[in-house]
Design an enzyme around this catalytic site. Structure first.
Site, PDB file in Angstrom:
ATOM      1  N   CYS A   1       0.277  -1.334  -0.600  1.00  0.00           N
ATOM      2  CA  CYS A   1      -0.282  -0.230  -0.527  1.00  0.00           C
ATOM      3  C   CYS A   1       0.403   1.217   0.024  1.00  0.00           C
ATOM      4  O   CYS A   1       1.758   1.088  -0.309  1.00  0.00           O
ATOM      5  CB  CYS A   1      -0.653   0.263   1.358  1.00  0.00           C
ATOM      6  SG  CYS A   1      -0.369  -0.156   2.939  1.00  0.00           S
TER       7      CYS A   1
ATOM      8  N   ASN B   1       2.450   1.722   4.441  1.00  0.00           N
ATOM      9  CA  ASN B   1       2.039   0.216   5.248  1.00  0.00           C
ATOM     10  C   ASN B   1       2.672   0.493   6.068  1.00  0.00           C
ATOM     11  O   ASN B   1       2.703  -0.378   7.722  1.00  0.00           O
ATOM     12  CB  ASN B   1       3.933  -0.498   4.593  1.00  0.00           C
ATOM     13  CG  ASN B   1       4.056  -1.728   5.207  1.00  0.00           C
ATOM     14  OD1 ASN B   1       5.388  -2.554   5.327  1.00  0.00           O
ATOM     15  ND2 ASN B   1       3.826  -2.839   5.061  1.00  0.00           N
TER      16      ASN B   1
ATOM     17  N   CYS C   1      -1.390   1.003   7.513  1.00  0.00           N
ATOM     18  CA  CYS C   1      -3.155   0.514   7.186  1.00  0.00           C
ATOM     19  C   CYS C   1      -3.399  -0.841   6.563  1.00  0.00           C
ATOM     20  O   CYS C   1      -3.605  -1.743   6.975  1.00  0.00           O
ATOM     21  CB  CYS C   1      -3.598   1.708   7.122  1.00  0.00           C
ATOM     22  SG  CYS C   1      -2.765   3.519   7.862  1.00  0.00           S
ATOM     23  N   ARG C   2      -3.555  -0.308   5.305  1.00  0.00           N
ATOM     24  CA  ARG C   2      -4.002  -1.596   4.837  1.00  0.00           C
ATOM     25  C   ARG C   2      -3.242  -2.945   4.173  1.00  0.00           C
ATOM     26  O   ARG C   2      -3.399  -4.033   4.652  1.00  0.00           O
ATOM     27  CB  ARG C   2      -4.062  -0.909   3.161  1.00  0.00           C
ATOM     28  CG  ARG C   2      -5.490  -0.643   3.116  1.00  0.00           C
ATOM     29  CD  ARG C   2      -5.919   0.390   2.023  1.00  0.00           C
ATOM     30  NE  ARG C   2      -4.342   1.714   1.368  1.00  0.00           N
ATOM     31  CZ  ARG C   2      -3.949   2.530   0.683  1.00  0.00           C
ATOM     32  NH1 ARG C   2      -4.999   2.200  -0.115  1.00  0.00           N
ATOM     33  NH2 ARG C   2      -3.037   3.139   0.742  1.00  0.00           N
ATOM     34  N   SER C   3      -2.038  -2.722   3.724  1.00  0.00           N
ATOM     35  CA  SER C   3      -1.112  -4.187   3.624  1.00  0.00           C
ATOM     36  C   SER C   3      -1.196  -4.306   4.401  1.00  0.00           C
ATOM     37  O   SER C   3      -0.640  -5.867   5.052  1.00  0.00           O
ATOM     38  CB  SER C   3       0.417  -3.371   2.575  1.00  0.00           C
ATOM     39  OG  SER C   3       1.473  -2.344   3.075  1.00  0.00           O
TER      40      SER C   3
ATOM     41  N   ASP D   1      -8.003   3.734   0.530  1.00  0.00           N
ATOM     42  CA  ASP D   1      -6.853   4.331   2.081  1.00  0.00           C
ATOM     43  C   ASP D   1      -8.169   5.059   3.065  1.00  0.00           C
ATOM     44  O   ASP D   1      -8.589   5.661   3.061  1.00  0.00           O
ATOM     45  CB  ASP D   1      -6.129   5.699   0.516  1.00  0.00           C
ATOM     46  CG  ASP D   1      -5.133   5.658   2.014  1.00  0.00           C
ATOM     47  OD1 ASP D   1      -4.872   5.580   3.178  1.00  0.00           O
ATOM     48  OD2 ASP D   1      -4.203   6.953   1.503  1.00  0.00           O
TER      49      ASP D   1
HETATM   50  P1  4NP Z   1      -1.756   2.854   4.120  1.00  0.00           P
HETATM   51  O1  4NP Z   1      -2.519   4.115   4.366  1.00  0.00           O
HETATM   52  O2  4NP Z   1      -1.711   2.963   3.100  1.00  0.00           O
HETATM   53  O3  4NP Z   1      -3.089   1.795   3.896  1.00  0.00           O
HETATM   54  O4  4NP Z   1      -1.136   2.723   4.923  1.00  0.00           O
HETATM   55  C1  4NP Z   1      -0.969   5.487   4.535  1.00  0.00           C
HETATM   56  C2  4NP Z   1      -0.550   4.936   5.813  1.00  0.00           C
HETATM   57  C3  4NP Z   1      -0.210   6.706   6.006  1.00  0.00           C
HETATM   58  C4  4NP Z   1      -0.676   7.827   4.599  1.00  0.00           C
HETATM   59  C5  4NP Z   1      -1.239   8.044   4.084  1.00  0.00           C
HETATM   60  C6  4NP Z   1      -1.696   6.186   3.886  1.00  0.00           C
HETATM   61  N1  4NP Z   1       0.320   9.272   4.781  1.00  0.00           N
HETATM   62  O5  4NP Z   1      -0.268   9.639   4.463  1.00  0.00           O
HETATM   63  O6  4NP Z   1       1.260   9.502   6.115  1.00  0.00           O
END
Ligand code: 4NP
Length: 157
Positions: free
Chosen positions: A9, A12, A14-16, A126
């Site tokens: 994702c 790294n 939240c989703r992955s 996201d």
């Molecule tokens: P992820 O979520 O891609 O599912 O881990 C996010 C975590 C942090 C950010 C964006 C999405 N960020 O912009 O910091």
């Protein structure tokens, strides 16, 4: 035979890592943990070394998934040589991975929800800047896709 899968994702956190934790539980339940190797990474570098987002960990813990030991890392071109299957959570992650992919690799690169059967949507949204329910939605989508992915990977063992 073994097959290795990398979930990717943006951050790294939240989703992955959620996909990593949920899918690992399914793989262990199927007795395949020696044959299906699982990791996750982010296309971005902001959260390298951090544990998953507390909202992600809490939502996962409510469903019995333990994510406290996971730490964020950034995907690298070397990952395309080390993993058999690389699965993006959304279209932006996929196009970032396509741009990074070395020319000579034989990796299967796709979206998690396409590779899994029976999903109504093709992206895991996201949740980072959204409300609390976004984290349960991530879990719903990933749990829904995990069985289809397990069936698909069994065929490669
Ligand atoms: P992820 O979520 O891609 O599912 O881990 C996010 C975590 C942090 C950010 C964006 C999405 N960020 O912009 O910091």
């Amino acid at each position: 035979m073994t097959v290795s899968v990398l979930f990717v994702c943006l951050g790294n956190i939240c989703r992955s890592p959620t996909a990593e934790a949920v899918f690992r539980e399914r793989v262990i339940a199927a007795g395949l943990e020696e044959q299906i190797l699982i990791d996750s990474a982010g296309t971005g570098d902001w959260h390298i070394g951090r544990a998953p987002d507390p909202r992600t960990r809490e939502a996962a813990a409510r469903r019995g998934y333990q994510m406290d030991s996971l730490r964020a890392r950034q995907v690298s071109p070397q990952d395309f040589y080390e993993f058999d299957v690389v699965l993006a959570m959304d279209n932006a992650n996929l196009s970032d991975l396509q741009a990074m992919q070395p020319a000579d690799v034989t990796v299967t690169l796709g979206r998690f929800l396409d590779y899994a059967s029976g999903a109504a949507v093709s992206e895991v949204p996201d949740p980072y800047y959204g409300g609390e329910d976004g984290f349960d939605r991530v879990l719903d989508l990933i749990e829904g896709g995990a069985d289809g992915l397990l069936d698909a990977l069994r065929e490669r063992l």
